[in-house]
Design a protein around this motif. Structure first.
Motif, mmCIF file in Angstrom:
data_model
loop_
_atom_site.group_PDB
_atom_site.id
_atom_site.type_symbol
_atom_site.label_atom_id
_atom_site.label_comp_id
_atom_site.label_asym_id
_atom_site.label_seq_id
_atom_site.Cartn_x
_atom_site.Cartn_y
_atom_site.Cartn_z
ATOM 1 N N PHE A 25 0.844 -1.181 0.000
ATOM 2 C CA PHE A 25 0.000 0.000 0.000
ATOM 3 C C PHE A 25 0.884 1.237 0.000
ATOM 4 O O PHE A 25 2.042 1.189 0.364
ATOM 5 N N TRP A 26 0.306 2.329 -0.446
ATOM 6 C CA TRP A 26 1.032 3.584 -0.561
ATOM 7 C C TRP A 26 0.518 4.558 0.481
ATOM 8 O O TRP A 26 -0.669 4.631 0.756
ATOM 9 N N ILE A 27 1.437 5.341 1.016
ATOM 10 C CA ILE A 27 1.106 6.360 2.000
ATOM 11 C C ILE A 27 1.428 7.705 1.369
ATOM 12 O O ILE A 27 2.494 7.885 0.768
ATOM 13 N N SER A 28 0.528 8.657 1.512
ATOM 14 C CA SER A 28 0.711 9.962 0.874
ATOM 15 C C SER A 28 1.933 10.696 1.448
ATOM 16 O O SER A 28 2.343 10.462 2.585
ATOM 17 N N GLU A 29 2.474 11.591 0.644
ATOM 18 C CA GLU A 29 3.637 12.382 1.064
ATOM 19 C C GLU A 29 3.304 13.250 2.273
ATOM 20 O O GLU A 29 4.140 13.470 3.140
ATOM 21 N N ASP A 30 2.070 13.745 2.344
ATOM 22 C CA ASP A 30 1.645 14.573 3.472
ATOM 23 C C ASP A 30 1.715 13.776 4.771
ATOM 24 O O ASP A 30 2.182 14.271 5.795
ATOM 25 N N GLN A 53 -1.051 10.933 13.727
ATOM 26 C CA GLN A 53 -1.468 10.595 12.358
ATOM 27 C C GLN A 53 -0.878 9.255 11.926
ATOM 28 O O GLN A 53 -1.559 8.445 11.296
ATOM 29 N N ALA A 54 0.386 8.982 12.281
ATOM 30 C CA ALA A 54 1.012 7.701 11.937
ATOM 31 C C ALA A 54 0.322 6.551 12.655
ATOM 32 O O ALA A 54 0.051 5.501 12.064
ATOM 33 N N ILE A 55 0.008 6.745 13.916
ATOM 34 C CA ILE A 55 -0.656 5.703 14.699
ATOM 35 C C ILE A 55 -2.053 5.433 14.147
ATOM 36 O O ILE A 55 -2.453 4.282 13.971
ATOM 37 N N LEU A 56 -2.797 6.484 13.823
ATOM 38 C CA LEU A 56 -4.140 6.316 13.265
ATOM 39 C C LEU A 56 -4.103 5.641 11.893
ATOM 40 O O LEU A 56 -4.982 4.834 11.562
ATOM 41 N N THR A 57 -3.067 5.949 11.097
ATOM 42 C CA THR A 57 -2.934 5.314 9.776
ATOM 43 C C THR A 57 -2.808 3.805 9.924
ATOM 44 O O THR A 57 -3.490 3.038 9.241
#
Length: 64
Positions: A25-30, A53-57
């Motif tokens: 899967f890809w994670i956005s640059e933001d 944000q990283a934990i929620l992702t």
């Protein structure tokens, strides 16, 4: 009578077994730009290393 299937390409078969269950899967640059926490919390103990944000992702990925 059931026909026997002869496997002839073992390297391709083994590679397929290795990739089974693989997920890309890809994670956005933001999201990546805000991945790590760089500032100190100002409280006793170690500061957070990963952002909320990283934990929620990854919680979202886990729930999928």
């Amino acid at each position: 009578m059931k026909e026997k299937y002869r496997l002839r390409n073992w390297s391709e078969y083994n590679q397929g077994l290795k990739q089974r269950g693989s997920l890309t899967f890809w994670i956005s640059e933001d999201t990546l730009s805000h991945w790590l926490v760089t500032e100190k919390s100002g409280k006793k103990g170690a500061s957070n290393y990963f952002s909320s944000q990283a934990i929620l992702t990854f919680l979202m990925v886990k729930s999928l």
